[in-house]
Design an enzyme around this catalytic site. Structure first.
Site, short mmCIF file in Angstrom:
data_model
loop_
_atom_site.label_atom_id
_atom_site.label_comp_id
_atom_site.label_asym_id
_atom_site.label_seq_id
_atom_site.Cartn_x
_atom_site.Cartn_y
_atom_site.Cartn_z
N ASP A 178 0.87 -1.16 0.00
CA ASP A 178 0.00 0.00 0.00
C ASP A 178 0.92 1.23 0.00
O ASP A 178 2.14 1.14 0.12
CB ASP A 178 -0.95 -0.04 1.22
CG ASP A 178 -2.20 0.80 0.96
OD1 ASP A 178 -3.23 0.55 1.60
OD2 ASP A 178 -2.13 1.71 0.10
C1 GLC Z 1 -4.43 4.10 -0.25
C2 GLC Z 1 -5.30 2.94 0.15
C3 GLC Z 1 -5.35 1.82 -0.86
C4 GLC Z 1 -5.22 2.42 -2.25
C5 GLC Z 1 -3.83 3.00 -2.38
C6 GLC Z 1 -3.59 3.67 -3.73
O1 GLC Z 1 -3.70 4.55 0.86
O2 GLC Z 1 -5.05 2.33 1.42
O3 GLC Z 1 -6.58 1.12 -0.67
O4 GLC Z 1 -5.42 1.42 -3.24
O5 GLC Z 1 -3.54 3.93 -1.34
O6 GLC Z 1 -4.40 4.80 -3.83
#
Ligand code: GLC
Length: 747
Positions: free
Chosen positions: A289
């Protein structure tokens, strides 16, 4: 011939080989593995590390922009993927640099959060889960893939499969609620919708099972907070939806931000190597993430970012989203003999395999075709599908004295801060959805059924201020109308990521307005339509209103879909995928709880020294699986093919369901079991099947289910097994029932 020329000649022949070889779109995996190995034999360690690096584009009024740093990385072949960049034009521009200006011409991967639609936005995921309609959910993902792929995207960071039992946590809005079986089914539907039958088609995109794992169990419902649970809870509740995703062929996984039992997910070998790869055989790639590798340092799990990079690559994490740790330290870690280069090869290989599966080496620009967008986004059939999904996702929580459906001749006082809303209605994580005017408001939806003269509108108040200046007008209109229809709830920032709430009531003074209307217009029926991203504490509103329709955030065509329910064009059939508590004090509260050693006797809820509260019942306000219709369904004659089954037998369970009311409608028949005794304690109820049926008024149907010992398996602390003994069984239209039948599993 110098080295570079030789390399280029070798590569050129390689690429010709790969393009020539692939006349059909459905390449065999072995073909792909051969090509990937050939390509990797040409790659330097820097180029391999480049494939493990992902950065975000930024957004300007003119559209996606890419920082100069990232452009440098791109031109150096040190960027494998980007997020938050879309449009055929921009992706083609960046792809051309990757293909034409780098030594090996390896295409970029473009990913984005296409969570419940790309431009045509469907109800938020918790809302769509309320439909219990896996075909409709799959269709919504197919439509999202059609639109996203027409604007250059190869990959979505969805579905989110985190079991959610705590409404304080804002991200319950993105999942499928509290139940494992329902989430498993919905996981499969999303992945099939996004990935289709053939990833090399230009309208199919990689899906991503996230956030692995346990994110929804954050302490106190506070986002990113600590997660601690026994292996039985982990394997019986939080892991199964991700196993369902692997079984459905999901191509990628995303790490969770949280720690699990002291080990942050992004550095957790147990879940990513032992479980995901060794036990489950997953061979796609894992992306972190956002900046999650860096976060191993504040977690107190890594001394510094170099150590964090070492931990993550050893845990089996392939692609570094935004942290920069892999870019900065992987080569150094190899040179210092802290990691084997094989770990980098494995990560690079898994990412390249997905790029080959997408056909990007055959045609790097197949997703970046300007003409496709024009003929794809906002197609009438897509907007119509979103309208249907909005209707199917609206849960009728209460409906006293047939307050609903509305008639077309009634005059309504239409009051509330969300009546004319076109911004919040598409909810959080709404991708490229339009918040300025494209969405159909509830007001527009109702106007499509009622003459203007029959609609007396007043905003009444804001979503979250203490300004009561609008009360007077609202009350005066209410006195003139036949019925009062309120559209209230949260704004879309109040749920989703980093949006946990300690108070789960309707915000601001909206409920005070309801009280004022109830007081000043006591004879008028009050219908409350809700837009919100989590279960709310509606105890007060339940006592003040005659009907409550939970529409969640119903999406681009939400106004039409909700109006179809309000006026009976669509008979509501949705069922709650998550419990609505009486108060925050009961949280976490969910249907499949354990019985405890001191359960409350049903015939004497007030008995002392039982597992209860002195100030509230244990029961929720609205239970999992609850949802009313404008008609009634009568369940009768549940029959079992046997009262005993062996481990290799199949139990047939059937029930008759009759539509005893005055409306045709859908019903979701739910099959529950209760494993009465186990080597570890078992939940009092477990959903093990459901079927959505349509019954004309007066019609009766027999609904049948099959159960085998596979359905009865659970992790008992040692192994996944079905233990002999007595099982209660029931089929119902809600989880609020008492068992009347049972069978025995014999060894
Ligand atoms: C965010 C979220 C995740 C998302 C990623 C990209 O922090 O936790 O669900 O896909 O970043 O945006």
């Amino acid at each position: 011939m110098n080295k570079d020329t030789f390399t280029f000649a070798l590569l050129f022949s390689f690429l010709i080989f790969s393009c020539a070889k692939n006349t059909n779109t459905n390449q065999s995996n072995n073909d792909i593995y051969t090509k990937v190995d050939s390509l990797m034999s040409l790659m330097t360690i820097k180029e391999k590390i480049g494939q493990t690096i992902m950065y975000s584009g930024d957004w300007d009024v003119t559209g996606p922009v890419v920082s100069s740093n990232n452009m440098t990385l791109l031109k150096n072949g040190s960027l494998g993927a980007m997020l938050n960049v879309y449009s055929a034009k921009k992706t083609k521009e960046l792809q051309k640099i990757a293909v034409d200006e780098t030594r090996l011409g390896i295409p970029l991967l473009f990913g984005y959060d296409v969570i419940h639609g790309f431009r045509t936005i469907f109800p938020i995921n918790l809302g769509h889960a309320s439909s219990w309609d896996v075909e409709d959910i799959e269709n919504s993902a197919r439509i999202a893939a059609e639109e996203a792929s027409s604007e250059g995207l190869h990959w979505t960071f969805a579905p989110m499969l985190d079991i959610g039992r705590d409404p304080r946590w804002g991200r319950v809005s993105e999942g499928a609620g509290e139940d494992v079986f329902l989430t498993n089914e919905i996981a499969t539907a999303y992945i099939k919708g996004f990935q289709g039958q053939d990833l090399s088609m230009h309208n199919t995109i990689l899906a991503c099972a996230k956030h692995f794992v346990g994110y929804g169990a954050a302490q106190a419902g506070r986002d990113y907070h600590t997660v601690n649970m026994g292996e039985d809870e982990l394997r019986n509740v939080y892991l199964p939806p991700f196993k369902a995703a692997v079984d459905a062929g999901v191509e990628t996984f995303m790490t969770a931000f949280n720690e699990i039992n002291g080990v942050p997910a992004t550095g957790n070998k147990f879940i990513f190597r032992d479980i995901l790869r060794d036990e489950w055989g997953f061979n796609g790639f894992v992306v972190t993430d956002y900046t999650a590798i860096n976060e191993l340092v504040p977690h107190g799990f890594a001394e510094n970012e170099m150590h964090a990079a070492e931990i993550a690559i050893k845990a089996g994490i392939d692609l570094d989203m935004m942290s920069g740790a892999y870019k900065s330290y992987l080569e150094k870690l190899v040179h210092e003999n802290k990691i084997s280069v094989d770990l980098i090869n494995d990560a690079c290989r898994r990412i390249l395999i997905s790029k080959f599966k997408l056909g990007l080496f055959d045609d790097p620009y197949r997703y970046s075709v300007e003409e496709r967008k024009i003929n794809t986004i906002y197609k009438p059939e897509f907007l119509e599908a979103a309208r249907k999904s909005a209707a199917m996702s609206s849960v009728l929580l209460k409906n006293n004295d047939d307050a609903l459906p509305l008639s077309k001749t009634e005059t309504i006082a239409l009051i509330g801060p969300l009546v004319k809303d076109k911004e919040n209605i598409i909810g959080n994580w709404a991708a490229a959805g339009d918040r300025k005017g494209k969405a159909i408001s509830i007001f527009q939806g109702i106007k499509s059924y009622l003459n203007d003269a029959n609609i007396l509108y007043a905003k009444g108040c804001d979503i979250n201020t203490n300004n009561k200046s609008g009360f007077k007008k609202a009350i005066s209109l209410a006195k003139k109308a036949d019925k009062i229809v309120l559209v209230m709830g949260e704004n879309y920032h109040m749920s989703g990521e980093a949006a946990s709430r300690t108070n789960i009531k309707i915000p601001g003074i909206q409920t005070e307005l309801i009280k004022a209307l109830r007081k000043e217009a006591p004879s008028k029926q009050i219908i409350l339509i809700l837009m919100n991203g989590r279960p709310l504490d509606l105890s007060e509103e339940d006592s003040l209103t005659d009907a409550i329709l939970e529409t969640w955030f119903p999406g681009t065509s939400g106004g039409y879909g909700v109006a179809d329910v309000l006026f009976g064009e669509y008979n509501p059939s949705a069922k709650l995928p998550i419990t609505f508590p009486r108060s925050i004090g009961q949280v976490p509260i969910y249907y499949n709880v354990k019985n405890t050693g001191r359960p409350i006797p049903l015939d004497n809820p007030k008995e002392d020294y039982k597992s209860n509260y002195i100030d509230s019942p244990n029961t929720p306000l609205y239970p999992f699986g609850h949802g009313l219709s404008y008609t009634n369904f009568e369940y009768s004659d549940i029959t079992l093919s046997s009262n005993k089954i062996g481990v290799s037998d199949t139990l047939l369970v059937s029930v008759n369901i009759k539509n005893t009311g005055n409306y045709d409608g859908h019903e979701v028949a739910q099959l529950y079991i209760h494993d009465k005794v186990g080597s570890i304690t078992r939940p009092v109820k477990e959903l093990k099947g459901f079927e959505k049926i349509f019954l004309k008024k007066g019609e009766i149907k027999t609904v049948k289910f099959k159960l085998t010992s596979e359905d009865l398996k659970f992790f008992n602390g040692i192994e996944f097994t079905a233990e002999a003994g007595e099982f209660e069984i029931a089929i119902s239209g809600t989880s609020d029932f008492s068992f009347m039948n049972s069978f025995e599993l014999i060894r």
